[in-house]
Design a protein around this motif. Structure first.
Motif, short mmCIF file in Angstrom:
data_model
loop_
_atom_site.label_atom_id
_atom_site.label_comp_id
_atom_site.label_asym_id
_atom_site.label_seq_id
_atom_site.Cartn_x
_atom_site.Cartn_y
_atom_site.Cartn_z
N GLU A 1 57.04 12.19 -9.01
CA GLU A 1 57.88 12.16 -7.82
C GLU A 1 59.14 12.99 -8.01
N VAL A 2 59.46 13.74 -6.99
CA VAL A 2 60.77 14.36 -6.83
C VAL A 2 61.29 13.83 -5.51
N LEU A 3 62.55 14.06 -5.20
CA LEU A 3 63.14 13.43 -4.02
C LEU A 3 62.42 13.73 -2.70
N PRO A 4 62.03 14.97 -2.41
CA PRO A 4 61.31 15.19 -1.15
C PRO A 4 59.98 14.44 -1.09
N VAL A 5 59.26 14.40 -2.21
CA VAL A 5 57.99 13.68 -2.24
C VAL A 5 58.24 12.18 -2.13
N THR A 6 59.31 11.68 -2.75
CA THR A 6 59.66 10.27 -2.63
C THR A 6 59.93 9.90 -1.18
N LEU A 7 60.67 10.74 -0.49
CA LEU A 7 60.94 10.51 0.92
C LEU A 7 59.65 10.47 1.73
N TYR A 8 58.78 11.44 1.50
CA TYR A 8 57.50 11.51 2.21
C TYR A 8 56.63 10.28 1.92
N LEU A 9 56.52 9.92 0.65
CA LEU A 9 55.66 8.78 0.29
C LEU A 9 56.21 7.47 0.84
N ILE B 1 58.05 7.02 3.49
CA ILE B 1 57.81 6.96 4.94
C ILE B 1 56.35 6.62 5.20
N SER B 2 55.44 7.23 4.46
CA SER B 2 54.02 6.97 4.72
C SER B 2 53.61 5.56 4.29
N TYR B 3 54.29 4.96 3.30
CA TYR B 3 53.99 3.58 2.89
C TYR B 3 54.70 2.56 3.77
N GLY B 4 55.63 2.99 4.60
CA GLY B 4 56.35 2.07 5.48
C GLY B 4 57.60 1.48 4.86
N ASN B 5 58.02 2.00 3.72
CA ASN B 5 59.22 1.52 3.05
C ASN B 5 60.41 2.33 3.57
N LEU B 6 60.90 1.98 4.76
CA LEU B 6 61.92 2.79 5.42
C LEU B 6 63.28 2.70 4.73
N THR C 1 67.39 5.83 2.02
CA THR C 1 68.21 6.03 0.82
C THR C 1 67.92 7.38 0.19
N SER C 2 66.65 7.76 0.11
CA SER C 2 66.29 9.07 -0.45
C SER C 2 66.83 10.20 0.41
N GLY C 3 66.76 10.04 1.72
CA GLY C 3 67.28 11.06 2.62
C GLY C 3 68.78 11.24 2.51
N ILE C 4 69.50 10.12 2.41
CA ILE C 4 70.95 10.20 2.26
C ILE C 4 71.31 10.84 0.92
N LEU C 5 70.57 10.51 -0.12
CA LEU C 5 70.80 11.10 -1.43
C LEU C 5 70.54 12.61 -1.40
N LEU C 6 69.48 13.03 -0.72
CA LEU C 6 69.20 14.46 -0.59
C LEU C 6 70.31 15.19 0.17
#
Length: 106
Positions: free
Chosen positions: A62-70, A72-77, A82-87
């Motif tokens: 995982e890197v931050l963009p992939v973390t954000l994508y995963l 969102i797809s798992y439903g862990n908003l 948090t990942s988006g704000i960190l990015l």
């Protein structure tokens, strides 16, 4: 864009924000639109390359963009936000430091 337009606007009594809103922003609209499309396309291309090369394994590659994508797809908003704000924070700090080191007035 010629800075004389802004100077003329300021000489007519407009403030900095009014000059930006009524003079600078309309004149730069097409450039801002084109740059936002190019930036979006480049980001999608970089994200696709990272997803293909690094894989998208949860808690493994995982890197931050992939973390954000995963997330969102798992439903862990909550984690996705948090990942988006960190990015965004990292991007802001990178731009700020580049401006400081290049001698820009920020």
């Amino acid at each position: 864009m010629n800075p004389r337009y802004e100077q003329v606007s300021r000489s007519f009594g407009y403030g900095e924000f009014e000059t930006f809103r009524h003079v600078t922003l309309p004149m730069a609209r097409s450039g801002l639109f084109a740059s936002s499309i190019i930036t979006f396309a480049r980001c999608i291309g970089a994200f696709g390359a990272v997803l293909v090369l690094a894989g998208g394994s949860y808690m493994h590659t995982e890197v931050l963009p992939v973390t954000l994508y995963l997330n969102i797809s798992y439903g862990n908003l909550e984690m996705a936000v948090t990942s988006g704000i960190l990015l965004m924070g990292i991007a802001f700090l990178a731009i700020l430091s580049f401006e400081r080191f290049e001698g820009g007035k920020l």
